[in-house]
Design a protein around this motif. Structure first.
Motif, PDB file in Angstrom:
ATOM      1  N   GLU A  36     -72.048  17.114  87.328  1.00 39.05           N
ATOM      2  CA  GLU A  36     -73.376  16.508  87.182  1.00 39.05           C
ATOM      3  C   GLU A  36     -74.440  17.257  87.976  1.00 39.05           C
ATOM      4  N   TYR A  37     -75.599  17.363  87.366  1.00 38.38           N
ATOM      5  CA  TYR A  37     -76.789  17.904  88.034  1.00 38.38           C
ATOM      6  C   TYR A  37     -77.892  16.866  87.874  1.00 38.38           C
ATOM      7  N   SER A  38     -78.556  16.543  88.971  1.00 38.85           N
ATOM      8  CA  SER A  38     -79.616  15.525  88.940  1.00 38.85           C
ATOM      9  C   SER A  38     -80.887  16.072  89.575  1.00 38.85           C
ATOM     10  N   PHE A  39     -82.026  15.568  89.113  1.00 39.34           N
ATOM     11  CA  PHE A  39     -83.311  15.922  89.717  1.00 39.34           C
ATOM     12  C   PHE A  39     -84.138  14.660  89.862  1.00 39.34           C
ATOM     13  N   GLY A  40     -85.004  14.657  90.873  1.00 38.15           N
ATOM     14  CA  GLY A  40     -85.827  13.483  91.172  1.00 38.15           C
ATOM     15  C   GLY A  40     -86.622  13.017  89.977  1.00 38.15           C
ATOM     16  N   TYR A  44     -90.050   8.876  95.721  1.00 40.23           N
ATOM     17  CA  TYR A  44     -89.792   9.844  96.773  1.00 40.23           C
ATOM     18  C   TYR A  44     -88.963  11.028  96.271  1.00 40.23           C
ATOM     19  N   ALA A  45     -87.931  10.764  95.471  1.00 33.83           N
ATOM     20  CA  ALA A  45     -87.069  11.838  94.980  1.00 33.83           C
ATOM     21  C   ALA A  45     -87.857  12.827  94.128  1.00 33.83           C
ATOM     22  N   SER A  46     -88.810  12.338  93.372  1.00 34.17           N
ATOM     23  CA  SER A  46     -89.643  13.203  92.540  1.00 34.17           C
ATOM     24  C   SER A  46     -90.717  13.898  93.371  1.00 34.17           C
ATOM     25  N   ASP A  47     -91.382  13.142  94.238  1.00 34.48           N
ATOM     26  CA  ASP A  47     -92.478  13.685  95.048  1.00 34.48           C
ATOM     27  C   ASP A  47     -92.040  14.858  95.925  1.00 34.48           C
ATOM     28  N   TYR A  48     -90.823  14.799  96.455  1.00 34.20           N
ATOM     29  CA  TYR A  48     -90.349  15.839  97.367  1.00 34.20           C
ATOM     30  C   TYR A  48     -89.356  16.796  96.704  1.00 34.20           C
ATOM     31  N   GLY A  49     -89.192  16.698  95.407  1.00 33.85           N
ATOM     32  CA  GLY A  49     -88.351  17.645  94.672  1.00 33.85           C
ATOM     33  C   GLY A  49     -86.871  17.548  94.983  1.00 33.85           C
ATOM     34  N   TYR A  50     -86.379  16.350  95.204  1.00 33.34           N
ATOM     35  CA  TYR A  50     -84.951  16.199  95.484  1.00 33.34           C
ATOM     36  C   TYR A  50     -84.117  16.513  94.252  1.00 33.34           C
ATOM     37  N   MET A  51     -82.946  17.136  94.501  1.00 34.51           N
ATOM     38  CA  MET A  51     -81.971  17.461  93.463  1.00 34.51           C
ATOM     39  C   MET A  51     -80.589  17.096  93.993  1.00 34.51           C
ATOM     40  N   ARG A  81     -86.553  20.859  98.656  1.00 33.24           N
ATOM     41  CA  ARG A  81     -87.164  22.124  99.068  1.00 33.24           C
ATOM     42  C   ARG A  81     -87.425  22.158 100.574  1.00 33.24           C
ATOM     43  N   ASP A  82     -88.194  21.229 101.073  1.00 29.48           N
ATOM     44  CA  ASP A  82     -88.575  21.253 102.494  1.00 29.48           C
ATOM     45  C   ASP A  82     -88.342  19.911 103.167  1.00 29.48           C
ATOM     46  N   ASP A  83     -87.280  19.206 102.800  1.00 30.44           N
ATOM     47  CA  ASP A  83     -87.045  17.883 103.370  1.00 30.44           C
ATOM     48  C   ASP A  83     -85.567  17.746 103.712  1.00 30.44           C
ATOM     49  N   PHE A  84     -85.146  16.554 104.011  1.00 31.35           N
ATOM     50  CA  PHE A  84     -83.783  16.295 104.437  1.00 31.35           C
ATOM     51  C   PHE A  84     -82.790  16.529 103.312  1.00 31.35           C
ATOM     52  N   ASP A  85     -81.559  16.829 103.699  1.00 34.63           N
ATOM     53  CA  ASP A  85     -80.489  16.967 102.727  1.00 34.63           C
ATOM     54  C   ASP A  85     -79.240  16.311 103.304  1.00 34.63           C
ATOM     55  N   GLY A  86     -78.221  16.115 102.461  1.00 39.23           N
ATOM     56  CA  GLY A  86     -77.018  15.487 102.959  1.00 39.23           C
ATOM     57  C   GLY A  86     -75.917  15.397 101.928  1.00 39.23           C
ATOM     58  N   PHE A  87     -74.697  15.195 102.424  1.00 40.41           N
ATOM     59  CA  PHE A  87     -73.508  15.054 101.603  1.00 40.41           C
ATOM     60  C   PHE A  87     -73.243  13.568 101.370  1.00 40.41           C
ATOM     61  N   PHE A  88     -72.999  13.207 100.126  1.00 38.49           N
ATOM     62  CA  PHE A  88     -72.702  11.828  99.755  1.00 38.49           C
ATOM     63  C   PHE A  88     -71.333  11.794  99.096  1.00 38.49           C
ATOM     64  N   LEU A  89     -70.622  10.710  99.306  1.00 36.40           N
ATOM     65  CA  LEU A  89     -69.300  10.546  98.714  1.00 36.40           C
ATOM     66  C   LEU A  89     -69.140   9.115  98.216  1.00 36.40           C
ATOM     67  N   ASN A 164     -84.881   5.488  98.998  1.00 35.98           N
ATOM     68  CA  ASN A 164     -84.400   4.967  97.724  1.00 35.98           C
ATOM     69  C   ASN A 164     -84.693   6.051  96.694  1.00 35.98           C
ATOM     70  N   MET A 165     -83.650   6.763  96.286  1.00 39.75           N
ATOM     71  CA  MET A 165     -83.849   7.918  95.410  1.00 39.75           C
ATOM     72  C   MET A 165     -83.362   7.623  93.989  1.00 39.75           C
ATOM     73  N   VAL A 166     -84.192   7.925  93.007  1.00 41.85           N
ATOM     74  CA  VAL A 166     -83.867   7.738  91.599  1.00 41.85           C
ATOM     75  C   VAL A 166     -83.883   9.114  90.934  1.00 41.85           C
ATOM     76  N   PHE A 167     -82.776   9.427  90.251  1.00 46.73           N
ATOM     77  CA  PHE A 167     -82.602  10.740  89.644  1.00 46.73           C
ATOM     78  C   PHE A 167     -82.362  10.638  88.139  1.00 46.73           C
ATOM     79  N   ALA A 168     -82.788  11.640  87.406  1.00 41.10           N
ATOM     80  CA  ALA A 168     -82.337  11.859  86.029  1.00 41.10           C
ATOM     81  C   ALA A 168     -81.101  12.742  86.160  1.00 41.10           C
TER      82      ALA A 168
END
Length: 176
Positions: A36-40, A44-51, A81-89, A164-168
């Motif tokens: 799976e590949y997801s993008f904001g 918040y997930a969209s505004d900061y470009g979370y993937m 891009r320029d924000d926090f990242d992390g591993f989820f399980l 609270n992150m929402v992804f496609a």
């Protein structure tokens, strides 16, 4: 009458256990694995470009030709891009419905997952999606939700930020 009550209850429990085991043995155990590949998508997930990139794998019972229920795990990494990242399980329960258009070659599916990520970045996980199936392959599109709490340090103080992150989500899966 009170003496027979425990025997009656134990007999009913034993009978229910035998019936459930008989039903389970007639079902097929199977599983699936999805890349799976997801993008904001919004907020918040969209505004900061979370993937997010990950692999979702589940195993369970094919209840009949259409319904599947199982449990799964999805190791994935969320980054920006320029924000926090992390591993989820997340560990989740999964329910899937499949339809066949022509003798199980082509079809469609819908699925729902609900779970929790107990390690590193903790939080609730949910996914709803659907797509097309060809033989043992699934090609999907969905919406995923991940709650996360990130630790942020300012000089000598530490604060925790809730996200609270929402992804496609796009996925390619294999059923075994």
């Amino acid at each position: 009458m009170n003496r027979n009550k425990p025997i009656l209850i134990l007999s009913l429990i034993l009978l229910a256990h035998i019936c459930v085991n008989a039903q389970i043995e007639s079902k097929d155990w199977c599983g699936n694995i999805d890349v799976e590949y997801s993008f904001g998508l919004v907020g918040y997930a969209s505004d900061y470009g979370y993937m997010s990139a990950g692999v979702a794998a589940s195993y369970g019972l094919q209840i009949n030709g259409h319904y599947y229920a199982g449990v799964g795990i999805k190791p994935n990494y969320i980054f920006a891009r320029d924000d926090f990242d992390g591993f989820f399980l997340p560990i989740y329960g999964e329910f899937k419905y499949k339809s066949s258009i022509n003798d199980r070659q082509f079809g469609g599916f819908g699925l729902a997952r609900v779970g929790y990520s107990p390690l590193d970045k903790r939080g609730i996980y949910a996914h709803i999606g659907g797509g097309l199936s060809y033989k043992k392959w699934d090609f999907g599109l969905g919406v995923s939700y991940q709650f996360a709490q990130f630790k942020e340090k300012y000089d000598d103080s530490v604060s925790y930020l809730d996200y609270n992150m929402v992804f496609a989500t796009l996925s390619i899966g294999y059923n075994f």
